[in-house]
Design a protein around this motif. Structure first.
Motif, PDB file in Angstrom:
ATOM      1  N   LEU A 120       0.823  -1.211   0.000  1.00 41.79           N
ATOM      2  CA  LEU A 120       0.000   0.000   0.000  1.00 41.79           C
ATOM      3  C   LEU A 120       0.860   1.266   0.000  1.00 41.79           C
ATOM      4  O   LEU A 120       0.461   2.297  -0.547  1.00 41.79           O
ATOM      5  CB  LEU A 120      -0.933   0.008   1.210  1.00 41.79           C
ATOM      6  N   ARG A 121       2.034   1.192   0.581  1.00 43.48           N
ATOM      7  CA  ARG A 121       2.961   2.334   0.610  1.00 43.48           C
ATOM      8  C   ARG A 121       3.590   2.616  -0.747  1.00 43.48           C
ATOM      9  O   ARG A 121       3.972   3.728  -1.044  1.00 43.48           O
ATOM     10  CB  ARG A 121       4.102   2.048   1.596  1.00 43.48           C
ATOM     11  N   ASN A 122       3.730   1.593  -1.550  1.00 43.85           N
ATOM     12  CA  ASN A 122       4.463   1.706  -2.806  1.00 43.85           C
ATOM     13  C   ASN A 122       3.526   2.082  -3.951  1.00 43.85           C
ATOM     14  O   ASN A 122       2.849   1.240  -4.513  1.00 43.85           O
ATOM     15  CB  ASN A 122       5.177   0.388  -3.113  1.00 43.85           C
ATOM     16  N   ARG A 123       3.549   3.344  -4.328  1.00 42.45           N
ATOM     17  CA  ARG A 123       2.673   3.805  -5.407  1.00 42.45           C
ATOM     18  C   ARG A 123       3.055   3.212  -6.762  1.00 42.45           C
ATOM     19  O   ARG A 123       2.267   3.231  -7.693  1.00 42.45           O
ATOM     20  CB  ARG A 123       2.673   5.329  -5.453  1.00 42.45           C
ATOM     21  N   GLU A 124       4.247   2.683  -6.874  1.00 43.05           N
ATOM     22  CA  GLU A 124       4.650   2.018  -8.118  1.00 43.05           C
ATOM     23  C   GLU A 124       3.828   0.748  -8.352  1.00 43.05           C
ATOM     24  O   GLU A 124       3.730   0.266  -9.473  1.00 43.05           O
ATOM     25  CB  GLU A 124       6.144   1.678  -8.098  1.00 43.05           C
ATOM     26  N   ASP A 125       3.242   0.193  -7.273  1.00 42.60           N
ATOM     27  CA  ASP A 125       2.412  -1.003  -7.419  1.00 42.60           C
ATOM     28  C   ASP A 125       1.055  -0.685  -8.052  1.00 42.60           C
ATOM     29  O   ASP A 125       0.331  -1.587  -8.454  1.00 42.60           O
ATOM     30  CB  ASP A 125       2.181  -1.665  -6.056  1.00 42.60           C
ATOM     31  N   LEU A 126       0.719   0.581  -8.153  1.00 42.34           N
ATOM     32  CA  LEU A 126      -0.552   0.996  -8.755  1.00 42.34           C
ATOM     33  C   LEU A 126      -0.355   1.162 -10.264  1.00 42.34           C
ATOM     34  O   LEU A 126      -0.254   2.268 -10.791  1.00 42.34           O
ATOM     35  CB  LEU A 126      -1.049   2.305  -8.128  1.00 42.34           C
TER      36      LEU A 126
END
Length: 173
Positions: free
Chosen positions: A114-120
């Motif tokens: 959830l912290r890693n915006r690259e996962d979006l």
């Protein structure tokens, strides 16, 4: 009626509310709502409060990081010790009776993701990713059962949004 503050938040269907998914606003309706709120803000005798990640797009910010706080600035702990990433995201990530809070915060796979915006993936190339943070993860979960997909009520589509409105409370006599 003496109103001093109006807080606005989006409906997120989960739990007993899951049967009301069809009652949630469409992206265009959220955009219309936020447009109306932007237009009346500063012209009413009460404070307008909206902490929504998509609302943040319409505001100039003095800080770089904005958007959804899940995984970055908050946790919720229920009375039984269950730790949730957010009150609007009812997925347990630990329990205070068994886990150290710092371990849940730092090492929970869900919290890290959830912290890693690259996962979006769908939001990575969007002009607004650093302001909205990919929208609300609770809305994504509640409406689409997807944590790392685009907020289904997002109306941005990488288009420029008029900003410059501020959040001052202006009294009209």
């Amino acid at each position: 009626m003496d109103i001093t503050r109006l807080a606005v938040g989006r409906f997120i269907p989960f739990g007993l509310d899951e049967g009301f998914r069809d009652q949630a606003l469409e992206a265009s309706e959220v955009e219309s709502l936020f447009t109306i709120l932007s237009e009346i803000e500063g012209h009413v005798d009460f404070e307008l409060s909206c902490k929504d990640p998509l609302w943040a797009i319409r505001k100039d910010r003095d800080h770089v990081y904005s958007g959804c706080s899940v995984g970055n600035f908050l946790l919720d702990v229920l009375v039984d010790g269950t730790v949730l990433p957010c009150r609007r995201l009812p997925i347990p990530v630990g329990n205070m009776n068994q886990d150290r809070l710092v371990d849940v915060w730092l090492f929970s796979p869900l919290m890290r993701s959830l912290r890693n915006r690259e996962d979006l993936e769908e939001c990575r190339a969007c002009l607004h990713i650093n302001t909205c943070g990919g929208g609300c993860r609770g809305v994504a979960w509640g409406l689409a059962n997807e944590l790392l997909k685009r907020d289904p009520q997002c109306f941005l589509d990488s288009k420029p949004i008029k900003t410059g409105l501020d959040r001052r409370i202006v009294k009209i006599s």
